[in-house]
Motif scaffolding. Structure first.
Motif, mmCIF file in Angstrom:
data_model
loop_
_atom_site.group_PDB
_atom_site.id
_atom_site.type_symbol
_atom_site.label_atom_id
_atom_site.label_comp_id
_atom_site.label_asym_id
_atom_site.label_seq_id
_atom_site.Cartn_x
_atom_site.Cartn_y
_atom_site.Cartn_z
ATOM 1 N N SER A 1 -25.712 61.065 -23.386
ATOM 2 C CA SER A 1 -25.682 60.852 -21.937
ATOM 3 C C SER A 1 -24.735 59.728 -21.555
ATOM 4 O O SER A 1 -24.024 59.815 -20.543
ATOM 5 N N GLU B 1 -21.065 61.137 -22.034
ATOM 6 C CA GLU B 1 -20.627 62.088 -21.013
ATOM 7 C C GLU B 1 -20.372 61.394 -19.680
ATOM 8 O O GLU B 1 -19.375 61.666 -19.000
ATOM 9 N N THR B 2 -21.250 60.483 -19.296
ATOM 10 C CA THR B 2 -21.080 59.778 -18.025
ATOM 11 C C THR B 2 -19.845 58.888 -18.054
ATOM 12 O O THR B 2 -19.085 58.824 -17.076
ATOM 13 N N PHE C 1 -25.297 61.252 -15.693
ATOM 14 C CA PHE C 1 -26.545 61.817 -16.201
ATOM 15 C C PHE C 1 -27.713 61.657 -15.236
ATOM 16 O O PHE C 1 -28.623 62.495 -15.198
ATOM 17 N N GLN D 1 -29.608 64.131 -12.607
ATOM 18 C CA GLN D 1 -30.770 64.966 -12.935
ATOM 19 C C GLN D 1 -31.999 64.544 -12.131
ATOM 20 O O GLN D 1 -32.958 65.306 -12.012
ATOM 21 N N LEU E 1 -28.867 52.774 -18.309
ATOM 22 C CA LEU E 1 -29.119 53.371 -19.618
ATOM 23 C C LEU E 1 -29.099 52.296 -20.699
ATOM 24 O O LEU E 1 -29.948 52.292 -21.599
ATOM 25 N N ALA F 1 -31.650 61.490 -19.581
ATOM 26 C CA ALA F 1 -30.908 61.489 -20.839
ATOM 27 C C ALA F 1 -31.277 62.705 -21.685
ATOM 28 O O ALA F 1 -30.404 63.366 -22.265
ATOM 29 N N THR G 1 -29.810 65.869 -20.019
ATOM 30 C CA THR G 1 -28.357 65.929 -20.183
ATOM 31 C C THR G 1 -27.978 66.299 -21.608
ATOM 32 O O THR G 1 -27.108 67.150 -21.845
ATOM 33 N N ALA G 2 -28.624 65.661 -22.573
ATOM 34 C CA ALA G 2 -28.328 65.954 -23.975
ATOM 35 C C ALA G 2 -28.725 67.384 -24.337
ATOM 36 O O ALA G 2 -28.034 68.045 -25.122
#
Length: 208
Positions: free
Chosen positions: A22, A25-26, A46, A49, A65, A91, A94-95
């Motif tokens: 997460s 990607e962010t 992330f 969500q 995070l 997280a 997203t993962a």
């Protein structure tokens, strides 16, 4: 150690993988957004969500995070806030999506990380990620907070009381909406999640 209703968040490969995926990607989305001069108010990251937190700036999402990760891996015991619970949920979601959409990319990301995994990255990882947060004794209050925004104050208070949602915990979520920059110590809180080189890169990105 981070606890949710007295249950500790497991220190497993899955938890590490969810947080690392997460964050990565962010961060990558933030880099691309700045390169192509995208609308600074566009929602991504992330934490989208979680409906109530979808407008939190991506650099602040990374900071949140990092804070939750640090509380998770440190020796002291911390009771999870609603923010922590939201970070864990987002997280994992997203993962799980990354595992479904591009498992090879996720496997490569984990291979380059500072921790060696015991669990193989293979089929079934997405379901395991979702089960991680579903197995926690978490009410998911952070998912319903957005419903109170359009209600009259008295009605909102009544609903919060019925759902046993503490005002102090909700206030923390509102405070996050006003943040724009990362807080001091951001880099040190990423130890164990990112390599030293990755931490330097992240610091450069969020400081731009």
């Amino acid at each position: 150690m981070l606890t949710i209703c007295s249950d500790p968040l497991p220190r497993t490969d899955l938890t590490y993988a969810a947080f690392r995926a997460s964050f990565h990607e962010t961060l990558e989305r933030l880099v691309l957004a700045r390169q192509f001069d995208q609308d600074p108010w566009q929602n991504f990251g992330f934490l989208t969500q979680v409906p109530f937190l979808k407008s939190v700036p991506p650099q602040v999402q990374l900071d949140l995070l990092a804070e939750t990760w640090h509380r998770h891996v440190c020796s002291e015991t911390h009771v999870a806030s609603l923010i922590d619970e939201a970070v864990i949920f987002a997280a994992c979601e997203t993962a799980a999506r990354m595992a479904r959409v591009n498992l090879e990319e996720l496997a490569d990301l984990l291979e380059r990380g500072p921790q060696r995994l015991i669990r193989d990255v293979q089929g079934g990882l997405a379901e395991a990620m979702k089960h991680l947060h579903m197995a926690l004794d978490c009410e998911g209050d952070f998912l319903v907070i957005s419903q109170f925004e359009d209600l009259p104050p008295d009605e909102a208070r009544r609903m919060k009381s019925e759902l046993c949602i503490e005002e102090e915990r909700v206030d923390e979520l509102f405070d996050v909406l006003g943040r724009w920059r990362v807080t001091p110590g951001f880099g040190s809180r990423l130890e164990g999640l990112l390599s030293e080189r990755e931490i330097r890169h992240a610091l450069q990105v969020v400081s731009d």
